[in-house]
Design an enzyme around this catalytic site. Structure first.
Site, PDB file in Angstrom:
ATOM      1  N   SER A 145       0.812  -1.215   0.000  1.00  0.00           N
ATOM      2  CA  SER A 145       0.000   0.000   0.000  1.00  0.00           C
ATOM      3  C   SER A 145       0.852   1.275   0.000  1.00  0.00           C
ATOM      4  O   SER A 145       0.391   2.329  -0.418  1.00  0.00           O
ATOM      5  CB  SER A 145      -0.952   0.003   1.192  1.00  0.00           C
ATOM      6  N   ASP A 387      -1.695   6.465  12.081  1.00  0.00           N
ATOM      7  CA  ASP A 387      -1.000   5.695  11.049  1.00  0.00           C
ATOM      8  C   ASP A 387       0.311   6.416  10.722  1.00  0.00           C
ATOM      9  O   ASP A 387       0.308   7.501  10.126  1.00  0.00           O
ATOM     10  CB  ASP A 387      -1.898   5.597   9.810  1.00  0.00           C
ATOM     11  N   HIS A 390       1.776   5.111   6.335  1.00  0.00           N
ATOM     12  CA  HIS A 390       1.378   5.689   5.047  1.00  0.00           C
ATOM     13  C   HIS A 390       1.589   7.205   5.033  1.00  0.00           C
ATOM     14  O   HIS A 390       1.728   7.827   6.091  1.00  0.00           O
ATOM     15  CB  HIS A 390      -0.102   5.361   4.773  1.00  0.00           C
TER      16      HIS A 390
END
Ligand SMILES: *[C@@H]1O[C@H](CO)[C@@H](O)[C@H](O)[C@H]1NC(C)=O
Ligand SMILES: *[C@@H]1O[C@H](CO)[C@@H](O)[C@H](O)[C@H]1NC(C)=O
Ligand SMILES: *[C@@H]1O[C@H](CO)[C@@H](O)[C@H](O)[C@H]1NC(C)=O
Ligand SMILES: *[C@@H]1O[C@H](CO)[C@@H](O)[C@H](O)[C@H]1NC(C)=O
Ligand SMILES: *[C@@H]1O[C@H](CO)[C@@H](O)[C@H](O)[C@H]1NC(C)=O
Ligand SMILES: *[C@@H]1O[C@H](CO)[C@@H](O)[C@H](O)[C@H]1NC(C)=O
Length: 416
Positions: A145, A387, A390
């Site tokens: 990702s 997070d 990312h």
């Protein structure tokens, strides 16, 4: 010393348990991912017409980085004039996971930094030139990702100059394909979090908590990569959930727990054999991205603190050799050894350090987990829910692509 030892233990498993679900995508993703884009709006904002007939890429001396310049060494300079290179609103292809402003992030400085190498300037990104280079070609990102973020970044960097109706984003899981009709070109993404085959290869149904990697199997993926003109590989965070990983090698029924370093080396060997037996260096070019760093423990850059990347609004500055514990030097060495052993020339883009400085640029609580935006309660608990893996877009992956662009310009120059 004692403290360092215990901290190292913590790092052995890279992610606190709660964070691991960041790497689990909900099935809703497939349905909602950017499909609600408002393309017409985008092109209205951009009056430039595409010059599809123009064949020659004019590579000026300013576009070429000097052989002797290491573009990966340098610093981030404040530049709210040239950066960001696009906006969230102007790019309909961004998934919710990366649109931090829309998701509620208020500070915006993270978008305004430009990477300045020490010995030279990066060429100014020119979407027209990139499209000329990609004419009749396919460029594919392969990885997890984080790599998908780099794919979206590149799509956003070029899409504004392509008129409505002449571009499209198709989903053929595990692929995403951005097509630029007039140029017969595509920018693609292929989900393969371990590069080699694994039980996590379904584009949406996967979790880092349950992993089983087939260290010697790559054919199922590889057949989709054959003949692609530019391949950009990356694989890191999925390996790092625990110090060991369940995997098979040679005997598909014999599941064993491997030391991650051993497993990573075997997997990259499988990949290397595929590269050397499949790639035609005359017509294809291969890139490998170094590890994208995480910023899970704020004590690494702010002694005595006990948070993570949440609330960080400035890059790390004045510590030119900063290196967080999330970026494994052992993995770096395995990549180096593997690339050195290849017959094929694979360009290694060592973006780890420059990204290490960017503790301010992660999605934190303004991203998704399990395919959904965080709830109010989760947002109130950044220690568990931020997070720090990312990146927001626009943001750091744009710089990775500026560097990739610089190399594409250079190789194009060499070919023509
Ligand atoms: C799409 O863009 C048009 C033109 O700017 C605007 O009028 C319309 O409200 C937008 N639609 C959506 C769904 O955002
Ligand atoms: C850009 O940054 C400068 C210096 O920090 C500031 O004075 C200026 O207001 C900023 N411009 C914009 C458009 O944000
Ligand atoms: C490997 O698989 C076994 C059996 O499913 C499980 O108990 C163990 O926790 C797994 N190990 C890792 C490192 O995930
Ligand atoms: C994994 O292997 C490497 C090198 O082979 C070794 O240095 C490291 O200590 C091992 N790690 C574990 C957790 O066994
Ligand atoms: C984040 O910053 C805000 C404003 O500076 C502050 O009120 C809040 O306590 C900070 N939160 C954390 C978790 O550090
Ligand atoms: C990548 O860069 C880092 C520092 O910026 C360096 O320590 C490392 O050795 C480099 N890796 C390779 C494979 O050249």
């Amino acid at each position: 010393m004692k403290q360092i030892v215990s901290l190292d233990k913590k790092i052995q498993s890279l992610y606190p348990l709660a964070l691991a679900s960041i790497l689990l995508l909900g099935t809703t993703r497939l349905v909602f991912d950017g499909l609600k884009s408002n393309n017409s709006y985008v092109f209205q904002k951009c009056g430039r017409q595409i010059r599809a007939q123009q064949q020659v890429v004019v590579v000026s001396p300013k576009d070429l980085i000097d052989e002797s310049c290491n573009v990966f060494e340098g610093n981030w300079v404040w530049d709210n004039v040239s950066h960001p290179l696009y906006t969230e609103q102007s790019c309909p292809y961004l998934v919710k996971q990366v649109t931090c402003q829309r998701n509620g992030r208020h500070d915006t400085f993270y978008k305004n930094w430009r990477w300045q190498p020490n010995g030279c300037d990066l060429p100014r990104f020119d979407a027209f030139k990139l499209l000329q280079i990609l004419r009749g070609k396919r460029l594919m990102f392969v990885g997890d990702s984080v790599q998908r973020g780099q794919f979206e970044s590149l799509v956003c960097l070029v899409q504004s100059i392509i008129p409505e109706g002449k571009k499209s984003l198709e989903r053929i899981p595990p692929r995403k394909i951005f097509k630029i009709q007039e140029y017969d070109a595509s920018i693609e993404y292929y989900w393969a979090p371990f590069i080699v085959e694994s039980i996590s290869d379904h584009a949406t149904k996967h979790t880092v908590m349950k992993r089983l990697v087939k260290l010697d199997s790559i054919a199922k993926h590889g057949k989709h990569w054959e003949g692609v003109d530019y391949l950009v590989f990356e694989s890191y965070v999925w390996w790092r959930y625990k110090p060991t990983i369940n995997a098979t090698y040679e005997n598909p029924d014999d599941v064993q727990e491997y030391n991650v370093s051993t497993a990573y080396r075997l997997a990259l060997n499988t990949w290397a054999n595929w590269i050397d037996s499949t790639i035609n260096p005359q017509t294809q070019k291969v890139f490998f991205m170094s590890m994208s760093p995480t910023h899970l423990w704020s004590w690494e850059w702010k002694t005595g603190s006990n948070g993570n990347c949440f609330n960080e609004t400035y890059p790390i500055q004045g510590s030119p050799s900063y290196w967080g514990s999330g970026s494994s030097l052992e993995i770096m060495d395995i990549i180096r050894d593997t690339l050195a052993g290849l017959k094929t020339n694979v360009k290694f883009l060592n973006i780890t350090r420059l990204s290490e400085f960017r503790k301010d640029a992660h999605t934190t609580i303004y991203g998704e987990r399990k395919g959904k935006l965080l709830t109010k309660e989760q947002r109130a608990d950044p220690k568990n829910f931020a997070d720090c893996i990312h990146w927001c877009l626009p943001g750091v992956p744009d710089t990775w692509n500026e560097i990739l662009y610089a190399h594409l310009l250079k190789s194009h120059q060499n070919i023509s």
